[in-house]
Design an enzyme around this catalytic site. Structure first.
Site, mmCIF file in Angstrom:
data_model
loop_
_atom_site.group_PDB
_atom_site.id
_atom_site.type_symbol
_atom_site.label_atom_id
_atom_site.label_comp_id
_atom_site.label_asym_id
_atom_site.label_seq_id
_atom_site.Cartn_x
_atom_site.Cartn_y
_atom_site.Cartn_z
ATOM 1 N N GLU A 45 -64.955 -3.001 54.602
ATOM 2 C CA GLU A 45 -63.721 -2.482 55.201
ATOM 3 C C GLU A 45 -63.563 -2.941 56.647
ATOM 4 O O GLU A 45 -62.459 -3.274 57.078
ATOM 5 C CB GLU A 45 -63.678 -0.960 55.118
ATOM 6 C CG GLU A 45 -63.512 -0.421 53.697
ATOM 7 C CD GLU A 45 -62.240 -0.921 53.030
ATOM 8 O OE1 GLU A 45 -61.288 -1.301 53.735
ATOM 9 O OE2 GLU A 45 -62.194 -0.939 51.792
ATOM 10 N N TYR A 128 -57.097 4.757 58.144
ATOM 11 C CA TYR A 128 -57.199 3.991 56.900
ATOM 12 C C TYR A 128 -58.645 3.849 56.438
ATOM 13 O O TYR A 128 -58.974 4.129 55.277
ATOM 14 C CB TYR A 128 -56.566 2.589 57.037
ATOM 15 C CG TYR A 128 -57.099 1.687 55.964
ATOM 16 C CD1 TYR A 128 -56.659 1.820 54.660
ATOM 17 C CD2 TYR A 128 -58.133 0.791 56.221
ATOM 18 C CE1 TYR A 128 -57.203 1.067 53.629
ATOM 19 C CE2 TYR A 128 -58.686 0.034 55.209
ATOM 20 C CZ TYR A 128 -58.221 0.173 53.918
ATOM 21 O OH TYR A 128 -58.769 -0.555 52.914
ATOM 22 N N ASP A 146 -52.949 1.450 53.430
ATOM 23 C CA ASP A 146 -53.079 0.174 54.134
ATOM 24 C C ASP A 146 -51.752 -0.581 54.011
ATOM 25 O O ASP A 146 -50.786 -0.076 53.435
ATOM 26 C CB ASP A 146 -54.228 -0.643 53.554
ATOM 27 C CG ASP A 146 -53.809 -1.331 52.280
ATOM 28 O OD1 ASP A 146 -53.086 -0.687 51.486
ATOM 29 O OD2 ASP A 146 -54.180 -2.488 52.058
#
Length: 300
Positions: A45, A128, A146
């Site tokens: 991520e 997020y 996102d």
DNA sequence: TAGCCGTGGAA
DNA sequence: TTTCCAAGGCT
């Protein structure tokens, strides 16, 4: 009320086709495999924040092989994280990931926390990423918003081509309303909507013939009206401090030993901007100044 | 909150 | 060639 925000169909009618499409077409990405674990999800991520999948893949593999647990990374100097980051861009992410690994080692016993609030407290993790890690790694129910999901929802539910510049309260409310009730289904939904935006409902060349919910898509049903409102101005890059910083840091990444001022001076002609960029890198902790006008990636 | 923070591939 | 933009976060 300018744009319609109500779906014509109940949210549940979207879950089955989108999740079914995901089961058929999802990419086999290493951070989606069970052995990736929460740390693998978290590393991916960080790397995927503004960097395309294809460029992340090789760096991700090297990173996890070298630092299979947060404590392994935390034991290294931050400069090693910056060096291993390579050319993924936005190298402050490497520093934040290193800082997050240290915090996990010190505060969480070396395990990536599973609570959204604890994730959010880590450096480099915002709304997020906290939702993404909690959802993908721990199979929790969170609205994962996102850029892909925002675009899919803008089109399918709201009927507009592109979402607003910044995430709005209305988008969060819509995302929560669309979330399946059960944890595991919600986690699948999050990954599936993201993948749909990445592969089919893309920014510039959507392919509605491959979309599992094209018959329910408000934007398509409205005749795909083009985006109104202010155009998103992408920042120019050539000539900016960012470009200078990139060149300076590239020199330092590629050198194991400290680098003399002269080696940095060679990458940019204009001295004022060059000095400003270098100062910025030092202020950000990406570069460590040494006595005698030498510089290196940070050891602390 | 708007601007800043890298990089490189695709159209 | 230029423009767009790719799983954001921080201030």
């Amino acid at each position: 009320m300018t744009a319609t925000t109500a779906t014509q169909t109940p949210p549940a009618s979207l879950h089955t086709p989108v999740i079914g499409w995901f089961d058929q077409h999802a990419r086999d990405l290493p951070w989606r495999r069970p052995e990736a674990g929460a740390w693998g999800v978290m590393v991916s991520e960080f790397m995927l924040q503004q960097t395309p999948v294809n460029r992340v893949l090789p760096v991700y593999e090297q990173w996890l092989a070298r630092w299979p647990r947060p404590a392994d990374l935390a034991a290294q100097p931050p400069g090693e994280a910056v060096r291993a980051w390579g050319r993924l861009g936005y190298p402050r992410r490497a520093l934040r990931l290193h800082g997050a690994a240290q915090a996990i080692t010190e505060r969480h016993g070396g395990d990536v926390p599973s609570e959204h609030a604890q994730l959010l407290a880590l450096p480099g993790i915002g709304e997020y990423t906290a939702a993404a890690v909690a959802s993908f790694a721990y199979r929790q129910r969170h609205a994962v918003l996102d850029t892909n999901v925002r675009r899919v929802f803008a089109r399918a539910a709201t009927g507009i081509q592109y979402p607003p510049n910044a995430t709005t309260a209305a988008e969060r409310k819509l995302a929560r309303a669309l979330l399946p009730d059960e944890d595991e289904q919600a986690a699948r939904w999050a990954a599936a909507t993201m993948e749909l935006g990445a592969l089919v409902c893309t920014a510039k060349s959507e392919d509605c013939t491959r979309c599992p919910i094209s018959e329910q898509c408000a934007w398509r049903l409205a005749g795909k009206p083009p985006h109104q409102g202010p155009p998103r101005r992408g920042q120019t890059y050539a000539g900016t401090d960012r470009q200078v910083r990139g060149r300076l840091l590239a020199v330092l990444r590629e050198s194991v030993n400290p680098v003399p001022q002269s080696a940095l001076d060679a990458v940019w002609e204009e001295p004022v901007q060059r000095a400003r960029a270098l100062d910025g890198l030092v202020a950000d902790g990406l570069v460590e100044p040494l006595a005698g006008g030498q510089y290196r990636l940070p050891l602390t």
